[in-house]
Design a protein around this motif. Structure first.
Motif, PDB file in Angstrom:
ATOM      1  N   TYR A  93       0.836  -1.191   0.000  1.00  0.00           N
ATOM      2  CA  TYR A  93       0.000   0.000   0.000  1.00  0.00           C
ATOM      3  C   TYR A  93       0.873   1.244   0.000  1.00  0.00           C
ATOM      4  O   TYR A  93       1.768   1.397   0.838  1.00  0.00           O
ATOM      5  N   CYS A  97       0.910   3.865   3.402  1.00  0.00           N
ATOM      6  CA  CYS A  97       1.633   3.620   4.653  1.00  0.00           C
ATOM      7  C   CYS A  97       2.728   2.578   4.501  1.00  0.00           C
ATOM      8  O   CYS A  97       3.468   2.312   5.440  1.00  0.00           O
ATOM      9  N   ARG A 115       2.329  -0.595   4.112  1.00  0.00           N
ATOM     10  CA  ARG A 115       1.954  -1.896   4.636  1.00  0.00           C
ATOM     11  C   ARG A 115       2.011  -2.941   3.516  1.00  0.00           C
ATOM     12  O   ARG A 115       1.587  -2.672   2.396  1.00  0.00           O
ATOM     13  N   CYS A 162      -6.399  -0.754   2.006  1.00  0.00           N
ATOM     14  CA  CYS A 162      -5.599  -0.872   3.216  1.00  0.00           C
ATOM     15  C   CYS A 162      -6.453  -0.599   4.455  1.00  0.00           C
ATOM     16  O   CYS A 162      -7.188   0.380   4.500  1.00  0.00           O
ATOM     17  N   LYS A 218      -5.281   0.173   7.215  1.00  0.00           N
ATOM     18  CA  LYS A 218      -4.584   1.172   8.024  1.00  0.00           C
ATOM     19  C   LYS A 218      -4.779   2.588   7.481  1.00  0.00           C
ATOM     20  O   LYS A 218      -5.172   3.492   8.207  1.00  0.00           O
ATOM     21  N   CYS A 219      -4.475   2.787   6.184  1.00  0.00           N
ATOM     22  CA  CYS A 219      -4.516   4.142   5.633  1.00  0.00           C
ATOM     23  C   CYS A 219      -5.689   4.344   4.687  1.00  0.00           C
ATOM     24  O   CYS A 219      -5.939   5.464   4.244  1.00  0.00           O
TER      25      CYS A 219
HETATM   26 ZN   LIG Z   1      -2.030   1.689   4.364  1.00  0.00          ZN
END
Ligand SMILES: [Zn+2]
Length: 90
Positions: free
Chosen positions: A41, A44, A46, A74, A76-77
């Motif tokens: 990704y 971030c 990842r 993702c 996370k982001c």
């Molecule tokens: Zn991410």
């Protein structure tokens, strides 16, 4: 304004700009001995490894589905434009 160029350089630095794999299918990657899709990704950094059986278990996905056809996001982001690559199990 050079975001595409910067972005390509960043992807290359991350070890896997892979427009080539975007136009290949699961079957082709598998034939060449690869075991999973590696998704990086860009937001971030990842990394997520997705084995073919896992992808094939998704609705609407078959062996002749292009690797670029997966809807990947993702956790996370929230970015949904990951860099695609393929890996072999060590
Ligand atoms: Zn991410």
């Amino acid at each position: 304004m050079l975001p595409p160029i910067i972005s390509v350089a960043m992807m290359a630095a991350m070890g896997g700009i892979d427009d080539f794999w975007r136009t290949r299918t699961i079957a082709e990657a598998e034939d060449q001995g690869y075991s999973h899709l590696r998704v990086t990704y860009s937001g971030c950094g990842r990394i997520s490894d997705l084995p073919w059986p896992l992808l094939l278990g998704r609705p609407g996905i078959a062996a002749n589905t292009f690797l670029s056809n997966f809807k990947l996001r993702c956790e996370k982001c929230g970015r949904n434009d990951p860099v695609l690559g393929v890996k072999k199990h060590a």
